[in-house]
Design an enzyme around this catalytic site. Structure first.
Site, short mmCIF file in Angstrom:
data_model
loop_
_atom_site.label_atom_id
_atom_site.label_comp_id
_atom_site.label_asym_id
_atom_site.label_seq_id
_atom_site.Cartn_x
_atom_site.Cartn_y
_atom_site.Cartn_z
N ASP A 11 0.85 -1.20 0.00
CA ASP A 11 0.00 0.00 0.00
C ASP A 11 0.88 1.24 0.00
O ASP A 11 0.93 1.98 0.99
CB ASP A 11 -0.95 -0.04 1.21
CG ASP A 11 -1.97 -1.16 1.09
OD1 ASP A 11 -2.41 -1.45 -0.05
OD2 ASP A 11 -2.32 -1.77 2.11
N LYS A 35 0.67 -7.85 -3.10
CA LYS A 35 -0.65 -7.33 -3.49
C LYS A 35 -0.50 -5.88 -3.91
O LYS A 35 0.05 -5.06 -3.18
CB LYS A 35 -1.63 -7.42 -2.31
CG LYS A 35 -3.00 -6.84 -2.65
CD LYS A 35 -4.01 -7.14 -1.56
CE LYS A 35 -4.12 -6.05 -0.52
NZ LYS A 35 -4.72 -4.80 -0.99
N LYS A 64 -10.82 -5.06 -7.27
CA LYS A 64 -12.22 -5.23 -6.82
C LYS A 64 -13.24 -4.72 -7.84
O LYS A 64 -14.03 -3.80 -7.55
CB LYS A 64 -12.45 -4.51 -5.49
CG LYS A 64 -11.57 -5.00 -4.34
CD LYS A 64 -12.00 -4.37 -3.03
CE LYS A 64 -11.18 -4.79 -1.85
NZ LYS A 64 -9.81 -4.23 -1.81
N HIS A 66 -16.50 -4.15 -10.05
CA HIS A 66 -17.94 -4.24 -9.76
C HIS A 66 -18.67 -3.34 -10.75
O HIS A 66 -18.71 -2.13 -10.59
CB HIS A 66 -18.19 -3.79 -8.31
CG HIS A 66 -19.59 -4.01 -7.84
ND1 HIS A 66 -19.98 -3.76 -6.55
CD2 HIS A 66 -20.69 -4.48 -8.47
CE1 HIS A 66 -21.27 -4.05 -6.41
NE2 HIS A 66 -21.71 -4.48 -7.57
N ARG A 214 0.75 -3.41 7.02
CA ARG A 214 1.58 -2.65 7.96
C ARG A 214 2.45 -3.45 8.91
O ARG A 214 3.57 -3.00 9.21
CB ARG A 214 0.69 -1.65 8.72
CG ARG A 214 0.26 -0.49 7.80
CD ARG A 214 -0.96 0.21 8.30
NE ARG A 214 -2.14 -0.65 8.25
CZ ARG A 214 -3.35 -0.29 8.67
NH1 ARG A 214 -3.53 0.90 9.17
NH2 ARG A 214 -4.37 -1.13 8.56
O1 C5P Z 1 -1.93 -2.94 6.79
P1 C5P Z 1 -2.92 -4.07 6.83
O2 C5P Z 1 -2.29 -5.41 7.21
O3 C5P Z 1 -4.14 -3.76 7.64
O4 C5P Z 1 -3.37 -4.23 5.29
C1 C5P Z 1 -4.40 -5.09 4.89
C2 C5P Z 1 -4.63 -4.98 3.42
O5 C5P Z 1 -5.76 -5.77 3.07
C3 C5P Z 1 -4.91 -3.58 2.92
O6 C5P Z 1 -4.39 -3.49 1.58
C4 C5P Z 1 -6.43 -3.52 2.90
O7 C5P Z 1 -6.91 -2.61 1.94
C5 C5P Z 1 -6.78 -4.95 2.48
N1 C5P Z 1 -8.12 -5.39 2.86
C6 C5P Z 1 -8.55 -5.42 4.19
N2 C5P Z 1 -9.83 -5.86 4.48
C7 C5P Z 1 -10.65 -6.26 3.49
C8 C5P Z 1 -10.22 -6.24 2.16
C9 C5P Z 1 -8.93 -5.79 1.88
O8 C5P Z 1 -7.80 -5.08 5.09
N3 C5P Z 1 -11.85 -6.73 3.79
#
Ligand code: C5P
Length: 235
Positions: A11, A35, A64, A66, A214
């Site tokens: 990200d 990702k 995603k 849609h 993160r």
């Molecule tokens: O930093 P963190 O571990 O929270 O990142 C999780 C990743 O997964 C981010 O890219 C977030 O947008 C994605 N994501 C999420 N929950 C969802 C779908 C996608 O956290 N339901």
């Protein structure tokens, strides 16, 4: 049968920040699965995907989709040329839209990247579903129903919380993939995630891929954090 793996959520807002991060993994024998989400893709376009592929990483392109079936079919045909390993749609687009996505993604030789669907975003609460979307079923029932629709449309699995992975496998079979964000180390910061669990627990519940952002990207030593995820989840 695919092997369990850790997917790092890149990200970042620019190619520069992404490559500064990836350079740290240059000596790593295991090339991380990455990702790429909307932020980075909209900032840099398809060239960021090609460049990361050229460096030998597998890519989950998390856009995603849609829209109406015809638009999704055509957009997926474009994405299939990027040679990513996994991409996704919203299951809320209906079975017809998901079938169109599979058709668009399938190359003339019959191969295609893995295709998964988002069930309910983890940011959606039951209360909002009821009040704003007029969905009266429980969040778990909608997740199971959306996962069953996804399977009926011929996709490979869903994105869900690791806490929901067992329930999805029970409803859709062991081979149906669960790709799960919301993963934190037991001694780590939860930040804005709500329904979280550790890599080791995600493995026990049955996640096939964990998506970790993160806890790796913001760690003092991202390579060590990645290795810790791999040893808890994969080994
Ligand atoms: O930093 P963190 O571990 O929270 O990142 C999780 C990743 O997964 C981010 O890219 C977030 O947008 C994605 N994501 C999420 N929950 C969802 C779908 C996608 O956290 N339901």
């Amino acid at each position: 049968m695919l092997t369990r793996d850790v997917i790092i959520a890149c990200d970042f807002a620019s190619a520069e920040a992404t490559f500064a991060f990836l350079d740290k993994f240059e000596q790593e024998p295991r090339k991380p699965f990455l990702k790429i989400g909307m932020e980075l893709y909209y900032a840099e376009g398809p060239s960021i995907v090609r460049e990361i592929k050229r460096r030998g990483h597998r890519i989950f392109l998390d856009l995603k989709l849609h829209d109406i079936p015809n638009t999704v079919r055509k957009a997926m045909a474009v994405l299939s040329k990027l040679d990513v390993d996994m991409c996704n749609v919203h299951a809320a687009g209906t079975i017809d839209m998901m079938r169109a996505a599979v058709e668009g993604l399938t190359r003339p030789d019959g191969t295609r990247p893995l295709l998964i669907a988002v069930t309910q975003l983890t940011s959606t609460s039951e209360e909002r579903m009821r009040q704003e979307l007029l969905i009266n079923a429980s969040i778990n029932d909608t997740i199971v129903k959306y996962a069953q629709n996804t399977r009926a449309a011929g996709l490979d699995g869903v994105v869900c919380s690791p806490l929901e992975a067992g329930m999805v496998h029970e409803a859709c079979g062991k081979e149906f993939l669960t790709v799960t964000p919301g993963v934190r180390f037991a001694d780590g910061d939860v930040a804005d995630q709500v329904r979280v669990t550790t890599p080791a627990r995600a493995r026990e519940i049955g996640s096939d891929f964990i998506v970790v952002g993160r806890p790796i990207t913001a760690a003092a030593d991202p390579v060590a954090a990645y290795r810790r995820c791999v040893s808890e989840f994969c080994d």
